[in-house]
Enzyme design. Structure first.
Site: not given
Length: 144
Positions: A14-16, A18-19
């Site tokens: 996930t990225d920053q 949250g995806i």
């Protein structure tokens, strides 16, 4: 034939926001492609021991909806086309209970000799493997 593989989105994917990061979808495609090959009755490593490599020549991915940490996904894989020298897989990624994919894509691969990395005619060299791949092609239904 359509193969289904289960994936649980890991925190590191996930990225920053949250995806799940866009870069992990091709990795999930690889998991599904490997499972598909196993369901044909052979493994990638067995194919490579036969002297056949399947280098990636193209990847596409469309994103329709984000996925998040710990989402349980189903990634489907199918052969879209096969010729004596190349093949293309199609993939769809689904969240549980949803009929529309959150993502879909393709990968294209050439058949090359593992010793020379020159293109090979799979149909001539390994007719059974070629036929198994060809026979696995399923046409999508009109709604699909």
């Amino acid at each position: 034939m359509i193969s289904e593989s289960k994936i649980i989105v890991r925190y590191q994917e996930t990225d920053q926001m949250g995806i799940a990061h866009h870069s992990v979808y091709p990795v999930w495609f690889e998991v599904a492609r490997t499972d598909f090959i196993k369901k044909l009755g052979i493994t990638y490593s067995e194919i490579e021991k036969m002297g056949v490599m399947l280098p990636l020549t193209e990847v596409t991915c469309k994103y329709y909806k984000g996925t998040r940490y710990e989402d349980e996904l189903t990634v489907t894989a199918r052969v879209l086309s096969v010729s004596p020298s190349r093949m293309t897989f199609g993939y769809q990624v689904f969240l549980p209970g949803e009929k529309r994919p959150v993502s879909e894509g393709t990968t294209s691969h050439g058949f090359v000799d593992s010793g020379t990395f020159r293109a090979m005619n799979l149909k001539k060299r390994f007719p059974k493997l070629y036929q198994d791949l060809f026979d696995s092609i399923e046409l999508r239904d009109a709604g699909g």
